[in-house]
Design an enzyme around this catalytic site. Structure first.
Site, PDB file in Angstrom:
ATOM      1  N   HIS A 138       5.900   4.682  12.625  1.00 35.23           N
ATOM      2  CA  HIS A 138       6.045   4.620  11.165  1.00 35.23           C
ATOM      3  C   HIS A 138       7.141   5.606  10.783  1.00 35.23           C
ATOM      4  CE1 HIS A 138       4.031   4.022   7.092  1.00 35.23           C
ATOM      5  NE2 HIS A 138       4.865   5.024   6.857  1.00 35.23           N
ATOM      6  N   CYS A 153      10.336   9.068  -0.953  1.00 36.31           N
ATOM      7  CA  CYS A 153       9.782  10.127  -0.120  1.00 36.31           C
ATOM      8  C   CYS A 153       9.122  11.133  -1.048  1.00 36.31           C
ATOM      9  CB  CYS A 153      10.865  10.805   0.706  1.00 36.31           C
ATOM     10  SG  CYS A 153      10.212  12.182   1.669  1.00 36.31           S
ATOM     11  N   HIS A 162      10.399   7.071   8.547  1.00 34.21           N
ATOM     12  CA  HIS A 162      11.000   7.173   7.225  1.00 34.21           C
ATOM     13  C   HIS A 162      12.492   7.427   7.391  1.00 34.21           C
ATOM     14  CE1 HIS A 162       7.116   8.165   4.750  1.00 34.21           C
ATOM     15  NE2 HIS A 162       7.034   7.026   5.395  1.00 34.21           N
ATOM     16  N   ARG A 169       0.837  -1.209   0.000  1.00 35.03           N
ATOM     17  CA  ARG A 169       0.000   0.000   0.000  1.00 35.03           C
ATOM     18  C   ARG A 169       0.878   1.268   0.000  1.00 35.03           C
ATOM     19  NH1 ARG A 169      -0.660   4.677   2.561  1.00 35.03           N
ATOM     20  NH2 ARG A 169      -0.349   3.661   4.567  1.00 35.03           N
ATOM     21  N   ASP A 170       1.526   1.559   1.117  1.00 33.14           N
ATOM     22  CA  ASP A 170       2.313   2.794   1.227  1.00 33.14           C
ATOM     23  C   ASP A 170       3.502   2.779   0.264  1.00 33.14           C
ATOM     24  OD1 ASP A 170       3.404   5.168   2.128  1.00 33.14           O
ATOM     25  OD2 ASP A 170       4.174   4.339   3.991  1.00 33.14           O
ATOM     26  N   ASN A 217      10.203   5.094   3.191  1.00 30.42           N
ATOM     27  CA  ASN A 217       9.876   4.114   4.220  1.00 30.42           C
ATOM     28  C   ASN A 217      11.089   3.323   4.714  1.00 30.42           C
ATOM     29  OD1 ASN A 217       6.965   4.327   4.406  1.00 30.42           O
ATOM     30  ND2 ASN A 217       6.901   3.528   2.309  1.00 30.42           N
TER      31      ASN A 217
HETATM   32 MG    MG Z   1       5.358   5.709   4.830  1.00 29.03          MG
END
Ligand code: MG
Length: 315
Positions: A222, A255, A224, A27-28, A264
């Site tokens: 979460h 990003c 990065h 997804r992300d 991520n």
């Molecule tokens: Mg992310």
């Protein structure tokens, strides 16, 4: 000479014995890749991630297809994952609003996620709403999901910095997080969307959230890796007692606010650290790495994960 395939296991004090990795690659990750992957490849990707031991794989997003063309096939993809869901793999899906929730529930989704912002600028840019308006929009979505028996995760982005507003006060994040949690979310995922957080900042936010009544057990992180801080921040969160960590296989997803920067945290980098620390994840690092190398072939670019590169002998 060859690279080791596993870290030497040397446990450290004050850490959880097990961490649940919340895999966000399909997804992300894919949402933020330039290329679009065929639906059948996405289904195989999710299946391979689950086979590698990831018990939670965020599968897709039920946004309007024109908003996120990379995930426009949610309706076709999700039914292909029915066997996984039946076997107990958790397959949360992102829903932006009530319409997305109904689409997800109709296909049998048992866990959903909503995506909020700690800052006004990002709320307006991403949701076209103020923070107050976005929480008001989420309230009936969360309620309806819960009444349907679905679990609810609340993402909160820009928790440690905002590309337009700069510094984001801890109190500001706590205020929005507390209200998002109070809507009935089972879990909040605290997003360092631009990757600027540092470990003391992580500790300060987690402590302030606890003091505001949000328990550590309801918090996920979460991070990065844009500024190279993701694993340091993860360790700080683990030392605070957090046991749910988001990561993206192979470091998928750049990003969106810093071209060509790393986004991520890569699941392989995370798992290498956790297994080295003696923290269980249930993940087979070799199978996971092979999956990321395979997907990188479909995307036409090498994985940005340092661990994937070392284990696959990519240069
Ligand atoms: Mg992310």
């Amino acid at each position: 000479m060859s690279h080791p395939d596993l870290p030497q296991r040397v446990p450290a004090d004050g850490l959880p014995s097990r961490v649940r990795v919340h895999e966000v690659g399909p997804r992300d990750g894919l949402q933020n890749e330039a290329g679009t992957v065929p639906t059948a490849v996405k289904a195989e990707f999710v299946q391979r991630l689950a086979a590698a031991g990831l018990g939670t794989v965020e599968a897709t997003s039920f946004v309007r297809p024109e908003w996120v063309p990379q995930l426009a096939d949610a309706e076709d993809l999700f039914p292909l994952l029915g066997d996984l869901a039946a076997s107990g793999v958790r397959l949360p899906v992102l829903v932006p609003n009530a319409r997305g929730l109904e689409r997800a529930l109709a296909l049998g989704a048992r866990e959903i996620a909503v995506f909020g912002s700690a800052t006004e600028t990002f709320a307006r840019r991403n949701l076209n709403r103020t923070v107050d308006e976005s929480l008001a929009m989420f309230a009936p979505v969360v309620e309806r999901a819960r009444n349907s028996g679905a679990g609810v995760r609340g993402y909160l982005s820009m928790c440690f910095g905002d590309p337009w507003e700069g510094a984001v006060p801890v109190e500001r994040v706590v205020d929005v997080a507390r209200r998002l949690y109070a809507l009935g979310c089972d879990e909040l995922s605290l997003g360092d969307t631009i990757g600027t957080a540092t470990p003391g900042h992580v500790r300060a936010l987690l402590t302030a959230l606890n003091e505001a009544g949000v328990p550590t057990g309801a918090l996920a992180v979460h991070f990065h890796d844009t500024y190279g801080q993701a694993l340091s921040n993860t360790l700080a969160a683990l030392q605070h007692g957090v046991t749910t960590v988001d990561a993206s296989a192979g470091g998928l997803g750049g990003c969106p606010y810093a071209k060509s920067a790393t986004g991520n945290l890569a699941t392989e980098d995370l798992v290498w650290m956790l297994h080295g620390l003696g923290v269980e994840t249930g993940v087979d690092l070799g199978e996971l790495t092979a999956t990321s190398v395979w997907l990188a072939g479909h995307l036409g670019r090498p994985s940005p994960s340092r661990t994937v590169r070392a284990l696959s002998h990519q240069e």
